[in-house]
Design a protein around this motif. Sequence first.
Motif, PDB file in Angstrom:
ATOM      1  N   ALA A   1       0.828  -1.201   0.000  1.00 27.92           N
ATOM      2  CA  ALA A   1       0.000   0.000   0.000  1.00 27.92           C
ATOM      3  C   ALA A   1       0.865   1.255   0.000  1.00 27.92           C
ATOM      4  N   ALA A   2       1.971   1.210   0.723  1.00 27.27           N
ATOM      5  CA  ALA A   2       2.835   2.387   0.806  1.00 27.27           C
ATOM      6  C   ALA A   2       3.453   2.734  -0.547  1.00 27.27           C
ATOM      7  N   ALA A   3       3.574   1.735  -1.426  1.00 30.13           N
ATOM      8  CA  ALA A   3       4.183   1.971  -2.734  1.00 30.13           C
ATOM      9  C   ALA A   3       3.278   2.733  -3.679  1.00 30.13           C
ATOM     10  N   GLY A   4       1.995   2.803  -3.377  1.00 24.36           N
ATOM     11  CA  GLY A   4       1.054   3.546  -4.208  1.00 24.36           C
ATOM     12  C   GLY A   4       0.406   2.680  -5.267  1.00 24.36           C
ATOM     13  N   VAL A   5      -0.921   2.777  -5.374  1.00 25.87           N
ATOM     14  CA  VAL A   5      -1.714   1.964  -6.297  1.00 25.87           C
ATOM     15  C   VAL A   5      -2.470   2.906  -7.233  1.00 25.87           C
ATOM     16  N   ASP A   6      -2.515   2.556  -8.499  1.00 29.18           N
ATOM     17  CA  ASP A   6      -3.202   3.401  -9.470  1.00 29.18           C
ATOM     18  C   ASP A   6      -4.709   3.161  -9.481  1.00 29.18           C
ATOM     19  N   VAL A   7      -5.129   1.903  -9.298  1.00 25.73           N
ATOM     20  CA  VAL A   7      -6.549   1.576  -9.192  1.00 25.73           C
ATOM     21  C   VAL A   7      -6.710   0.591  -8.039  1.00 25.73           C
ATOM     22  N   LEU A   8      -7.504   0.981  -7.051  1.00 26.42           N
ATOM     23  CA  LEU A   8      -7.765   0.148  -5.889  1.00 26.42           C
ATOM     24  C   LEU A   8      -9.260  -0.158  -5.871  1.00 26.42           C
ATOM     25  N   VAL A   9      -9.605  -1.436  -6.016  1.00 27.22           N
ATOM     26  CA  VAL A   9     -10.988  -1.867  -6.114  1.00 27.22           C
ATOM     27  C   VAL A   9     -11.331  -2.726  -4.906  1.00 27.22           C
ATOM     28  N   SER A  10     -12.533  -2.543  -4.364  1.00 32.58           N
ATOM     29  CA  SER A  10     -13.020  -3.407  -3.285  1.00 32.58           C
ATOM     30  C   SER A  10     -14.499  -3.678  -3.547  1.00 32.58           C
ATOM     31  N   ASN A  11     -14.805  -4.915  -3.862  1.00 36.11           N
ATOM     32  CA  ASN A  11     -16.151  -5.289  -4.287  1.00 36.11           C
ATOM     33  C   ASN A  11     -16.839  -6.100  -3.190  1.00 36.11           C
ATOM     34  N   ALA A  12     -17.879  -5.518  -2.572  1.00 35.99           N
ATOM     35  CA  ALA A  12     -18.673  -6.213  -1.554  1.00 35.99           C
ATOM     36  C   ALA A  12     -17.805  -6.788  -0.450  1.00 35.99           C
ATOM     37  N   THR A  13     -16.918  -5.950   0.091  1.00 40.70           N
ATOM     38  CA  THR A  13     -16.003  -6.371   1.153  1.00 40.70           C
ATOM     39  C   THR A  13     -16.072  -5.460   2.371  1.00 40.70           C
ATOM     40  N   LEU A  14     -16.105  -4.152   2.157  1.00 37.04           N
ATOM     41  CA  LEU A  14     -15.995  -3.211   3.273  1.00 37.04           C
ATOM     42  C   LEU A  14     -17.134  -3.352   4.268  1.00 37.04           C
TER      43      LEU A  14
END
Length: 276
Positions: free
Chosen positions: A106-119
């Motif tokens: 996570a610290a390296a940086g992500v261009d697209v972060l997706v979370s589907n029916a998890t949070l």
Amino acid sequence: MSLPPRPDRAPAAHTWDPERYLAYADERGRPFVDLLARVGAAAPGRVVDLGCGPGGLTRLLAQRWPRAEVRGVDRSAEMVARARADVPEVGFEVADLRDWLAGPAAAAGVDVLVSNATLQWLPDHLALLPALVGALAPGGWLAFQVPGNHDAPSHRLLRDLAAEAPYAAHVAHAPHVGAHDAANYLTELADLGCEVDAWETTYLHVLTGQDPVFTWVSGTGARPTLQALPADLRGGFEEECKRRLRAAYPARVVAGREVVVLPFRRVFVVARAPLG
């Protein structure tokens, strides 16, 4: 960035069944496709699916961005094993979402972060939004969707039955899903400096088979409650749950076949981090 403290009491442990979860794979996948359509990233370098499940939807990320490094993360070893077998072109790892956010990926940086029916499984997930945005590269995209049907009969009847004797003592600490309205997410993310697109949709899932609503909920929201029950009580609980769900969602004839219509409200959010 520091994460909020975890709850004092850990929820009861449970496992996931990829086969049961995939019983309605098309219906479960449609919100992911609708969410992804609103992500405007052109050529991301790193794409991460948090809560990737059995990996079929993560494959869509790799297909859309074939030059990106695509990773799937899920805390369920069962789900990740299925994902590795079915989607070998994507890398998958077993990790808790919180631990991943606190780690070097996570610290390296992500261009697209997706979370589907998890949070929805994290009661304090609003407090995690700063960490999710903090994991984005400048101009990166955060996209997630959560169920918004927690007051629907499919969930309310389950909670009512679980609160009755003799079940209540066994399921008191089973995890429950919960989410917020789209406006709450929009406000929180806008305050973090993001451009936000948030909306809600109610799908009408047309289900077939024996007790299809029970099959649906037992693959997701009801599973922790069912697993928390001892074997001698689980069968009776399941039969009573099926009976109540049949009354709440009666079968009807549509185009000459018997079906059950399940209204399912979903909450979607796409946010873009500041460019710098």
